[in-house]
Design a protein around this motif. Structure first.
Motif, PDB file in Angstrom:
ATOM      1  N   PHE A 288       0.828  -1.203   0.000  1.00  0.00           N
ATOM      2  CA  PHE A 288       0.000   0.000   0.000  1.00  0.00           C
ATOM      3  C   PHE A 288       0.864   1.256   0.000  1.00  0.00           C
ATOM      4  O   PHE A 288       0.619   2.207  -0.755  1.00  0.00           O
ATOM      5  CB  PHE A 288      -0.918  -0.020   1.220  1.00  0.00           C
ATOM      6  N   VAL A 289       1.907   1.252   0.830  1.00  0.00           N
ATOM      7  CA  VAL A 289       2.802   2.409   0.897  1.00  0.00           C
ATOM      8  C   VAL A 289       3.508   2.621  -0.438  1.00  0.00           C
ATOM      9  O   VAL A 289       3.613   3.743  -0.945  1.00  0.00           O
ATOM     10  CB  VAL A 289       3.827   2.238   2.038  1.00  0.00           C
ATOM     11  N   SER A 290       3.992   1.542  -1.029  1.00  0.00           N
ATOM     12  CA  SER A 290       4.679   1.647  -2.314  1.00  0.00           C
ATOM     13  C   SER A 290       3.751   2.171  -3.398  1.00  0.00           C
ATOM     14  O   SER A 290       4.154   2.968  -4.248  1.00  0.00           O
ATOM     15  CB  SER A 290       5.237   0.277  -2.720  1.00  0.00           C
ATOM     16  N   ALA A 291       2.488   1.720  -3.359  1.00  0.00           N
ATOM     17  CA  ALA A 291       1.531   2.192  -4.352  1.00  0.00           C
ATOM     18  C   ALA A 291       1.294   3.691  -4.220  1.00  0.00           C
ATOM     19  O   ALA A 291       1.195   4.414  -5.217  1.00  0.00           O
ATOM     20  CB  ALA A 291       0.214   1.433  -4.199  1.00  0.00           C
ATOM     21  N   LEU A 292       1.227   4.177  -2.991  1.00  0.00           N
ATOM     22  CA  LEU A 292       1.037   5.609  -2.782  1.00  0.00           C
ATOM     23  C   LEU A 292       2.246   6.404  -3.261  1.00  0.00           C
ATOM     24  O   LEU A 292       2.112   7.433  -3.912  1.00  0.00           O
ATOM     25  CB  LEU A 292       0.776   5.892  -1.299  1.00  0.00           C
ATOM     26  N   THR A 293       3.439   5.928  -2.912  1.00  0.00           N
ATOM     27  CA  THR A 293       4.642   6.670  -3.287  1.00  0.00           C
ATOM     28  C   THR A 293       4.888   6.648  -4.790  1.00  0.00           C
ATOM     29  O   THR A 293       5.499   7.564  -5.327  1.00  0.00           O
ATOM     30  CB  THR A 293       5.872   6.095  -2.568  1.00  0.00           C
ATOM     31  N   GLN A 294       4.403   5.628  -5.479  1.00  0.00           N
ATOM     32  CA  GLN A 294       4.595   5.536  -6.922  1.00  0.00           C
ATOM     33  C   GLN A 294       3.340   5.963  -7.688  1.00  0.00           C
ATOM     34  O   GLN A 294       3.244   5.762  -8.901  1.00  0.00           O
ATOM     35  CB  GLN A 294       4.974   4.106  -7.304  1.00  0.00           C
ATOM     36  N   HIS A 295       2.374   6.543  -6.967  1.00  0.00           N
ATOM     37  CA  HIS A 295       1.150   7.054  -7.580  1.00  0.00           C
ATOM     38  C   HIS A 295       0.415   5.975  -8.380  1.00  0.00           C
ATOM     39  O   HIS A 295      -0.098   6.220  -9.470  1.00  0.00           O
ATOM     40  CB  HIS A 295       1.470   8.252  -8.484  1.00  0.00           C
ATOM     41  N   SER A 296       0.397   4.754  -7.824  1.00  0.00           N
ATOM     42  CA  SER A 296      -0.316   3.653  -8.489  1.00  0.00           C
ATOM     43  C   SER A 296      -1.350   3.035  -7.556  1.00  0.00           C
ATOM     44  O   SER A 296      -1.628   1.850  -7.623  1.00  0.00           O
ATOM     45  CB  SER A 296       0.685   2.592  -8.954  1.00  0.00           C
ATOM     46  N   SER A 297      -1.893   3.863  -6.678  1.00  0.00           N
ATOM     47  CA  SER A 297      -2.815   3.333  -5.668  1.00  0.00           C
ATOM     48  C   SER A 297      -4.104   2.805  -6.295  1.00  0.00           C
ATOM     49  O   SER A 297      -4.714   1.877  -5.774  1.00  0.00           O
ATOM     50  CB  SER A 297      -3.139   4.413  -4.635  1.00  0.00           C
ATOM     51  N   ILE A 298      -4.538   3.407  -7.419  1.00  0.00           N
ATOM     52  CA  ILE A 298      -5.766   2.931  -8.067  1.00  0.00           C
ATOM     53  C   ILE A 298      -5.582   1.501  -8.564  1.00  0.00           C
ATOM     54  O   ILE A 298      -6.441   0.629  -8.373  1.00  0.00           O
ATOM     55  CB  ILE A 298      -6.169   3.867  -9.226  1.00  0.00           C
ATOM     56  N   ALA A 299      -4.411   1.245  -9.196  1.00  0.00           N
ATOM     57  CA  ALA A 299      -4.128  -0.108  -9.678  1.00  0.00           C
ATOM     58  C   ALA A 299      -4.024  -1.085  -8.514  1.00  0.00           C
ATOM     59  O   ALA A 299      -4.479  -2.232  -8.601  1.00  0.00           O
ATOM     60  CB  ALA A 299      -2.825  -0.112 -10.480  1.00  0.00           C
ATOM     61  N   PHE A 300      -3.464  -0.622  -7.400  1.00  0.00           N
ATOM     62  CA  PHE A 300      -3.345  -1.447  -6.197  1.00  0.00           C
ATOM     63  C   PHE A 300      -4.730  -1.851  -5.690  1.00  0.00           C
ATOM     64  O   PHE A 300      -4.992  -3.024  -5.412  1.00  0.00           O
ATOM     65  CB  PHE A 300      -2.577  -0.662  -5.135  1.00  0.00           C
ATOM     66  N   LYS A 301      -5.629  -0.875  -5.599  1.00  0.00           N
ATOM     67  CA  LYS A 301      -6.972  -1.154  -5.101  1.00  0.00           C
ATOM     68  C   LYS A 301      -7.734  -2.075  -6.052  1.00  0.00           C
ATOM     69  O   LYS A 301      -8.447  -2.989  -5.616  1.00  0.00           O
ATOM     70  CB  LYS A 301      -7.734   0.158  -4.913  1.00  0.00           C
ATOM     71  N   GLU A 302      -7.592  -1.829  -7.351  1.00  0.00           N
ATOM     72  CA  GLU A 302      -8.290  -2.649  -8.324  1.00  0.00           C
ATOM     73  C   GLU A 302      -7.839  -4.102  -8.256  1.00  0.00           C
ATOM     74  O   GLU A 302      -8.638  -5.034  -8.354  1.00  0.00           O
ATOM     75  CB  GLU A 302      -8.071  -2.092  -9.734  1.00  0.00           C
ATOM     76  N   LYS A 303      -6.532  -4.311  -8.079  1.00  0.00           N
ATOM     77  CA  LYS A 303      -6.033  -5.682  -8.006  1.00  0.00           C
ATOM     78  C   LYS A 303      -6.614  -6.406  -6.806  1.00  0.00           C
ATOM     79  O   LYS A 303      -7.007  -7.572  -6.890  1.00  0.00           O
ATOM     80  CB  LYS A 303      -4.510  -5.698  -7.941  1.00  0.00           C
ATOM     81  N   LEU A 304      -6.691  -5.713  -5.671  1.00  0.00           N
ATOM     82  CA  LEU A 304      -7.243  -6.338  -4.467  1.00  0.00           C
ATOM     83  C   LEU A 304      -8.726  -6.667  -4.638  1.00  0.00           C
ATOM     84  O   LEU A 304      -9.199  -7.686  -4.151  1.00  0.00           O
ATOM     85  CB  LEU A 304      -7.059  -5.410  -3.268  1.00  0.00           C
ATOM     86  N   ARG A 305      -9.460  -5.806  -5.322  1.00  0.00           N
ATOM     87  CA  ARG A 305     -10.896  -5.990  -5.433  1.00  0.00           C
ATOM     88  C   ARG A 305     -11.298  -6.961  -6.544  1.00  0.00           C
ATOM     89  O   ARG A 305     -12.457  -7.348  -6.634  1.00  0.00           O
ATOM     90  CB  ARG A 305     -11.573  -4.639  -5.655  1.00  0.00           C
ATOM     91  N   ASN A 306     -10.352  -7.346  -7.383  1.00  0.00           N
ATOM     92  CA  ASN A 306     -10.667  -8.232  -8.501  1.00  0.00           C
ATOM     93  C   ASN A 306     -10.270  -9.685  -8.262  1.00  0.00           C
ATOM     94  O   ASN A 306     -10.180 -10.471  -9.191  1.00  0.00           O
ATOM     95  CB  ASN A 306      -9.986  -7.721  -9.782  1.00  0.00           C
ATOM     96  N   ILE A 307     -10.012 -10.027  -7.006  1.00  0.00           N
ATOM     97  CA  ILE A 307      -9.658 -11.413  -6.694  1.00  0.00           C
ATOM     98  C   ILE A 307     -10.865 -12.130  -6.104  1.00  0.00           C
ATOM     99  O   ILE A 307     -11.862 -11.506  -5.739  1.00  0.00           O
ATOM    100  CB  ILE A 307      -8.472 -11.462  -5.706  1.00  0.00           C
ATOM    101  N   ASP A 308     -10.770 -13.444  -6.017  1.00  0.00           N
ATOM    102  CA  ASP A 308     -11.858 -14.250  -5.451  1.00  0.00           C
ATOM    103  C   ASP A 308     -11.650 -14.541  -3.965  1.00  0.00           C
ATOM    104  O   ASP A 308     -12.615 -14.651  -3.215  1.00  0.00           O
ATOM    105  CB  ASP A 308     -11.974 -15.583  -6.206  1.00  0.00           C
TER     106      ASP A 308
END
Length: 495
Positions: free
Chosen positions: A233-253
């Motif tokens: 989560f921290v890395s996603a924020l620092t690299q401005h990729s938090s949207i992709a991070f959230k989408e990956k978490l929400r697209n799993i089973d």
């Protein structure tokens, strides 16, 4: 300049002997908690001074101070008191920004000082991030996962086929199998599934078995430790990729989070809560493990705890002797595959199963020690050899002698008051109840008489102690949370 001078002054207060004692405390914490936990939360904890029965410990940030006080204050105090017999209380404070922590003598002497270029643990990154989120660019963590966020590695040995079942873990095993066997699109029956257990009783084994089996059933699975979730989560924020991070978490089973008790930081907990709600509302499976029940995770957001409590919460209890025998036999069989000449007589197996009653990791450690003695010494194993080999794993059968002073200090720390408050004549509610609990524990855990306990609590009459004991017994029989607190305090005093 004044801060540096103060630091030197504090440094001079610590003798070489006291520094060596502090290093032993650090070593004990590292051994008990493991490298990952130690490096995340304790690497920058320093002993600044010892004065008037007080130990001053410092950390660089308020975040670390709050986390350590909430989760490890009692453990640190116990370890310090074991080394410094005159210690009365421990204070944890924040170092000023201009004051540098002293290098650890023992590590420097052994060449083990941490390099300045070592990547910071997730805890340190969260500390820097928490107040201002990602307002300014930050240096990326080594091997950051912001863009290609993946799960924590799985151990191929940890599957349902290698998980040994007994009365203490049967319910947790059955629930895990039910979750793992669900088909894609099937609505979860237990959601979330929350498993809690002490160290070494198999909760990580179960979680990884669920991950492996669910993946075999063509479901998208993500297995993470809390540390991995935080760093991702921290890395996603620092690299401005938090949207992709959230989408990956929400697209799993199936989302599986291990050691959730280490999840820390307001923004991280908020994101975890959003993810949890999104997955559960979408009919996706969530599996969580921790070292304690949800009600004891005081640092987690109440909304997260409410979700945990709304699912199925199962615990894994201590291993009974039959299950310990099964674990030993399985570990010995695995060792024999690599070393065919390794033979453990049944009497030795029985001895170890009766002697080591803690957890599966200690049993595995016992087999490793037997293997070393057998292969390196070349002598056949017997009970006497086994006794010598596993001596460091055996806890003394003699119960620890609990002191009233220890009870007063522990209860005061738990309720965030001072020992002086417990001994005082104050009658406020936040002091009276802890005082009564301390008196109750003194009665049930020591051999002291009621008059003697009264004298140790500020010269009170024995009838006051008797009233406190009966009051706590009555309240504990009606209040489950109070009963759990008392049992927790008893276990901590027995360690």
């Amino acid at each position: 300049m004044s801060d540096n001078n103060d630091d030197q002054s504090n440094s001079s207060e610590l003798s070489i002997e006291n520094r060596q004692k502090w290093e032993r405390v650090r070593g004990r914490l590292r051994a008990e908690l493991g490298e990952a936990v130690y490096n995340s939360w304790f690497a920058r904890l320093e002993l600044e001074s010892l004065k008037d029965g007080a130990a001053l410990l410092t950390v660089p940030t308020k975040f670390l101070k709050s986390w350590i006080q909430s989760h490890y204050a009692d453990r640190i105090r116990t370890r310090l008191c074991a080394e410094f017999s005159s210690l009365d209380h421990v204070v944890i404070d924040v170092r000023s920004p201009t004051r540098r922590a002293r290098p650890r003598d023992a590590e420097i002497a052994s060449g083990a000082a941490v390099e300045k270029t070592s990547p910071a643990p997730a805890a340190a990154i969260v500390e820097r991030l928490e107040p201002q989120a990602a307002k300014a660019p930050m240096r990326a963590v080594a091997r950051a996962d912001g863009e290609s966020f993946g799960g924590s590695p799985l151990d191929r040995r940890l599957s349902f086929s290698t998980f040994l079942v007994g009365p203490s873990n049967q319910l947790a095993y059955a629930a895990a199998c039910r979750v793992a066997d669900a088909r894609p699109g099937e609505h979860p029956l237990f959601n979330p599934l929350y498993t809690h257990a002490a160290v070494g009783l198999g909760k990580t084994h179960l979680l990884q078995a669920v991950a492996r089996s669910a993946n075999d059933n063509k479901r998208r699975v993500l297995y993470l430790t809390a540390e991995k979730f935080m760093s991702g989560f921290v890395s996603a924020l620092t690299q401005h990729s938090s949207i992709a991070f959230k989408e990956k978490l929400r697209n799993i089973d199936v989302l599986i989070i291990d050691d959730v008790q280490f999840l820390q930081g307001k923004s991280i907990q908020q994101e975890f809560c959003h993810t949890l709600n999104s997955l559960i509302d979408a009919g996706k499976q969530v599996v969580v493990a921790a070292d304690r029940p949800p009600s004891d995770l005081e640092t987690l957001d109440e909304r997260v705890l409410s979700r945990f409590k709304g699912g199925l919460c199962v615990d894994i209890g201590p291993l009974d002797e039959e299950l310990r025998m099964k674990i030993l036999e399985a570990r010995i069989a695995a060792a024999q595959e690599a070393q065919p000449s390794f033979h453990v007589p049944p009497a030795v197996v029985t001895y170890i199963a009766k002697t080591i009653v803690t957890n599966g990791r200690d049993l595995e450690g016992a087999v490793n020690r037997l293997l070393a003695h057998s292969t390196l010494n070349g002598a056949p194993l017997c009970v006497e050899t086994a006794e010598n080999a596993i001596r460091d794993l055996v806890r003394s059968a003699e119960p620890k002698r609990v002191k009233i002073d220890d009870i007063q200090k522990l209860v005061a720390s738990h309720y965030n008051i001072s020992r002086a408050d417990i001994l005082s004549s104050r009658r406020t509610a936040n002091v009276v109840r802890p005082r009564q609990i301390a008196m109750y524990l003194s009665k049930v855990l020591t051999l002291r008489s009621l008059p003697e306990i009264g004298r140790r609590f500020g010269g009170r009459d024995h009838t006051t102690v008797l009233h406190a004991v009966r009051k706590v017994e009555d309240l504990a029989s009606k209040d489950k949370s109070l009963s759990e607190v008392i049992e927790l305090l008893k276990r901590m005093l027995a360690e």
